[in-house]
Design a protein around this motif. Sequence first.
Motif, short mmCIF file in Angstrom:
data_model
loop_
_atom_site.label_atom_id
_atom_site.label_comp_id
_atom_site.label_asym_id
_atom_site.label_seq_id
_atom_site.Cartn_x
_atom_site.Cartn_y
_atom_site.Cartn_z
N ALA A 238 4.20 31.31 -9.32
CA ALA A 238 4.25 31.78 -10.71
C ALA A 238 4.84 33.18 -10.81
CB ALA A 238 2.84 31.74 -11.31
N ILE A 239 4.48 34.06 -9.87
CA ILE A 239 5.03 35.42 -9.89
C ILE A 239 6.54 35.38 -9.61
CG2 ILE A 239 4.99 37.64 -8.71
CD1 ILE A 239 1.99 37.25 -8.30
N ASP A 240 6.97 34.57 -8.67
CA ASP A 240 8.40 34.43 -8.40
C ASP A 240 9.15 33.94 -9.62
OD1 ASP A 240 8.11 35.31 -5.85
OD2 ASP A 240 8.28 33.35 -4.89
N ALA A 241 8.61 32.92 -10.26
CA ALA A 241 9.27 32.37 -11.45
C ALA A 241 9.33 33.41 -12.57
CB ALA A 241 8.53 31.12 -11.93
N PHE A 264 9.66 28.02 -9.86
CA PHE A 264 8.23 27.77 -9.69
C PHE A 264 7.98 26.56 -8.80
CE2 PHE A 264 4.37 25.55 -11.12
CZ PHE A 264 3.42 26.53 -10.84
N LEU A 265 8.70 25.47 -9.04
CA LEU A 265 8.53 24.28 -8.21
C LEU A 265 9.00 24.52 -6.79
CD1 LEU A 265 9.68 21.51 -10.73
CD2 LEU A 265 7.34 22.18 -10.13
N GLY A 266 10.09 25.29 -6.64
CA GLY A 266 10.58 25.58 -5.30
C GLY A 266 9.63 26.45 -4.50
N GLY A 267 8.77 27.21 -5.18
CA GLY A 267 7.82 28.05 -4.48
C GLY A 267 6.81 27.27 -3.65
N PHE A 268 6.62 25.98 -3.94
CA PHE A 268 5.68 25.17 -3.17
C PHE A 268 6.28 24.67 -1.87
CE2 PHE A 268 3.88 25.09 -7.39
CZ PHE A 268 2.52 25.14 -7.15
N PRO A 270 7.91 26.41 1.16
CA PRO A 270 8.21 27.74 1.69
C PRO A 270 9.62 27.84 2.26
CG PRO A 270 6.04 27.01 2.41
CD PRO A 270 6.70 25.84 1.78
N ILE A 271 10.23 28.99 2.06
CA ILE A 271 11.54 29.38 2.59
C ILE A 271 12.65 28.53 1.98
CG2 ILE A 271 12.95 29.65 4.66
CD1 ILE A 271 10.43 30.22 6.24
N ILE A 272 12.64 27.23 2.24
CA ILE A 272 13.72 26.37 1.77
C ILE A 272 13.74 26.27 0.26
CG2 ILE A 272 14.62 24.00 1.85
CD1 ILE A 272 13.54 23.77 4.66
N GLY A 273 12.57 26.08 -0.37
CA GLY A 273 12.51 25.94 -1.82
C GLY A 273 13.00 27.17 -2.54
N ALA A 274 12.57 28.35 -2.08
CA ALA A 274 13.01 29.59 -2.71
C ALA A 274 14.51 29.80 -2.53
CB ALA A 274 12.24 30.77 -2.12
N THR A 275 15.05 29.43 -1.38
CA THR A 275 16.49 29.58 -1.13
C THR A 275 17.30 28.69 -2.06
OG1 THR A 275 16.04 30.11 1.18
CG2 THR A 275 18.28 29.44 0.62
N VAL A 276 16.88 27.44 -2.20
CA VAL A 276 17.61 26.51 -3.08
C VAL A 276 17.53 26.97 -4.54
CG1 VAL A 276 17.66 24.14 -3.94
CG2 VAL A 276 17.32 24.58 -1.50
N ALA A 277 16.33 27.37 -4.98
CA ALA A 277 16.19 27.82 -6.37
C ALA A 277 17.03 29.06 -6.64
CB ALA A 277 14.71 28.11 -6.66
N ALA A 339 8.45 12.10 5.02
CA ALA A 339 8.05 11.64 3.68
C ALA A 339 8.85 12.26 2.56
CB ALA A 339 6.56 11.91 3.47
N GLY A 340 10.04 12.77 2.83
CA GLY A 340 10.89 13.28 1.77
C GLY A 340 10.33 14.55 1.14
N ILE A 341 10.54 14.67 -0.19
CA ILE A 341 10.12 15.88 -0.89
C ILE A 341 8.60 16.05 -0.83
CG2 ILE A 341 10.07 17.00 -3.15
CD1 ILE A 341 12.70 15.66 -3.79
N ALA A 342 7.87 14.95 -0.97
CA ALA A 342 6.41 15.03 -0.90
C ALA A 342 5.96 15.56 0.46
CB ALA A 342 5.79 13.67 -1.17
N GLY A 343 6.61 15.11 1.52
CA GLY A 343 6.28 15.62 2.84
C GLY A 343 6.55 17.10 2.99
N ALA A 344 7.63 17.59 2.36
CA ALA A 344 7.92 19.02 2.40
C ALA A 344 6.84 19.83 1.70
CB ALA A 344 9.29 19.29 1.76
#
Length: 371
Positions: A238-241, A264-268, A270-277, A339-344
Amino acid sequence: MVDDGDGRSPATAAGAGRPAGPRQAWAGLPWLVRAAVTWSACVLVVVFALWALGRVAVLLAPLAVAVAVTLFLAALLDPVLVRLRRLRVPAALAALLTVLLLLGILVGVGVLVWNLTASQFGELTQQLDQGLQRSREFVTSTLPVTDAQLDKLVKQVRDGVSGSAPDPVGGARTAAEVVGSVLLALVLLFFMLKDGRSMWHWVLGRMTGPNRSTVAEAGRVGWRTLGSYSRGTMIIAAIDALGIGLALVLLGVPLALPLALITFLGGFVPIIGATVAGAVAVLVALAAKGPTTALLVLAAVIAVQQIEGNLLEPLIMKRQVQLHPAVVLVVVTAGTLIAGIAGAFVSVPIAAVAYRIVETVQRHREGGGPA
């Protein structure tokens, strides 16, 4: 006993002529060879065990993801349940109210975001296309790559994506598995909130001997770690968003709310989600405002992520849920492959809990306590 003349008995002399047994042969090998054989056998056993676990996880991926999500949400909502129970609300009613609160928040936020941004998602697609076009022009003008070579590369990527795309039957089956996993997770969440503590006490009641105290402490530590991770991840996301969204608004970048939601969704993850967002935000800024604004957005994204990694994460997460970035990358990659995105999403909390449980058991053994 008759001596044969050289100081040895006949039985000893006869035994000396026989070939050495397996133990003698093994002891006669150099220590380096013995160590190499032993470690190779251990590695083979571990690799086979991991392969078998991976096969089982693939077969049971929907169930495994549903259980992991249930535990994640139960740890996140446990403080709400505790407060309701302190108000003497019955366990079943408290669990039901907690689940309904979760559904209300998710549905309310989804409807609000959709109403505010539904008309902008088409614009977001156009902005991304323009950003890609500008990136293409930059690549062809600064690198020794022609338009024909770039078109060929893009065509190969598209053909690979199209070839790996699931067929309609597979897509329908995947959608059914996702819906089934969501429903299963909600039902399991209700029972976990209602009877989770009694189930844990039942497990401890089945254990006897000195291991009971170790298992009890490991369970408490694991549950606290999962709760800290789930709540800390939500706060940090939430703070990142908020920080990146505010920077986008100040710089006049359009679609700030959808981009903040993606952050916000990418924050869940770590590392990869923030980079993509962050890459998506920079690409939209490049398309809408040009390279100067895109560089400013990139600087804002890097600043927010540095503040998060060096200040917020140690302060909110504490040391009990910290993992090395290399471990996080490996775990997220493995979870995505399984398990794809859920596994991440669920791979890092599982790794954090497992690490803390192993650390607790090891500390008990080294301290001379129950093991």
